[in-house]
Design a protein around this motif. Structure first.
Motif, mmCIF file in Angstrom:
data_model
loop_
_atom_site.group_PDB
_atom_site.id
_atom_site.type_symbol
_atom_site.label_atom_id
_atom_site.label_comp_id
_atom_site.label_asym_id
_atom_site.label_seq_id
_atom_site.Cartn_x
_atom_site.Cartn_y
_atom_site.Cartn_z
ATOM 1 N N GLY A 7 0.815 -1.206 0.000
ATOM 2 C CA GLY A 7 0.000 0.000 0.000
ATOM 3 C C GLY A 7 0.845 1.250 0.000
ATOM 4 N N SER A 8 0.198 2.344 -0.325
ATOM 5 C CA SER A 8 0.851 3.644 -0.276
ATOM 6 C C SER A 8 1.255 3.951 1.157
ATOM 7 N N THR A 54 1.469 7.139 -7.845
ATOM 8 C CA THR A 54 0.809 5.993 -8.467
ATOM 9 C C THR A 54 -0.561 6.319 -9.043
ATOM 10 N N ASN A 55 -1.278 7.247 -8.461
ATOM 11 C CA ASN A 55 -2.649 7.499 -8.917
ATOM 12 C C ASN A 55 -2.670 8.116 -10.306
ATOM 13 N N SER A 82 -4.082 -5.500 1.079
ATOM 14 C CA SER A 82 -3.904 -4.079 0.800
ATOM 15 C C SER A 82 -5.135 -3.296 1.206
ATOM 16 N N SER A 83 -4.905 -2.018 1.479
ATOM 17 C CA SER A 83 -5.996 -1.074 1.666
ATOM 18 C C SER A 83 -5.840 0.066 0.653
ATOM 19 N N GLY A 84 -5.026 -0.165 -0.361
ATOM 20 C CA GLY A 84 -4.836 0.828 -1.418
ATOM 21 C C GLY A 84 -3.507 1.553 -1.251
ATOM 22 N N ALA A 85 -3.181 2.437 -2.049
ATOM 23 C CA ALA A 85 -3.961 2.831 -3.213
ATOM 24 C C ALA A 85 -3.444 2.082 -4.439
ATOM 25 N N ALA A 86 -3.199 2.820 -5.506
ATOM 26 C CA ALA A 86 -2.982 2.227 -6.829
ATOM 27 C C ALA A 86 -1.875 1.170 -6.899
ATOM 28 N N VAL A 87 -0.870 1.237 -6.058
ATOM 29 C CA VAL A 87 0.200 0.238 -6.106
ATOM 30 C C VAL A 87 -0.342 -1.172 -5.869
ATOM 31 N N THR A 117 -9.014 2.195 -6.982
ATOM 32 C CA THR A 117 -8.334 0.925 -6.720
ATOM 33 C C THR A 117 -9.342 -0.150 -6.350
ATOM 34 N N GLY A 118 -10.307 0.188 -5.503
ATOM 35 C CA GLY A 118 -11.349 -0.763 -5.134
ATOM 36 C C GLY A 118 -12.071 -1.316 -6.348
#
Length: 149
Positions: A7-8, A54-55, A82-87, A117-118
């Protein structure tokens, strides 16, 4: 069991770190941004640095896809969380191809609309966890476990 936590840095990393009762006695490694908060929080942890921003950044997505192939091939995790984000996106898709189980935790501050991401990882996750009952309108197959705070 070997766990990959991806995650980020910032709030996403904090969400994952709060799962310490789950991961503290497991083999694990982290994938996050090489930023001060991550280095400080994970100073005694195995950490791989991913590319950012990443976003909505195609170049970072490409670089992180190659990083995911390299890291996941080497580490062979059983579970990716993960809980995000784009990675999370390349690590989830490559991880799925390599047979890892995938758990995604939608962030706490989203209760009526999905994160980007979700939306991307929802179709392939083994468990998709939300923190608000309202989110199940957005993600019908999700499991509401309540707040991790």
């Amino acid at each position: 069991m070997k766990v990959c936590l991806v995650g980020s840095s910032g709030g996403h990393l904090t969400h994952l770190y709060m799962l310490k009762p789950f991961w503290k006695n497991k083999k694990r490694f982290w994938v996050t941004f090489n930023k001060e908060d991550a280095r400080s929080k994970l100073k005694n942890e195995k950490m791989y640095s991913c590319y950012y921003p990443t976003n909505r950044n195609l170049m970072a997505l490409i670089k992180n896809t190659f990083l995911a192939i390299k890291v996941l091939k080497k580490e062979k995790p059983d579970l990716i969380i993960s809980s995000g984000a784009a990675v999370a996106v390349p690590f989830f898709y490559i991880g799925k191809l390599m047979g890892a189980k995938l758990v995604y935790i939608e962030v706490f501050d989203r209760y009526n609309e999905p994160t980007l991401t979700g939306k991307f990882v929802y179709p392939i996750t083994d468990k998709f966890i939300v923190q608000w009952e309202e989110e199940k309108k957005v993600y019908p197959k999700a499991i509401n476990l309540g707040s991790i705070f």
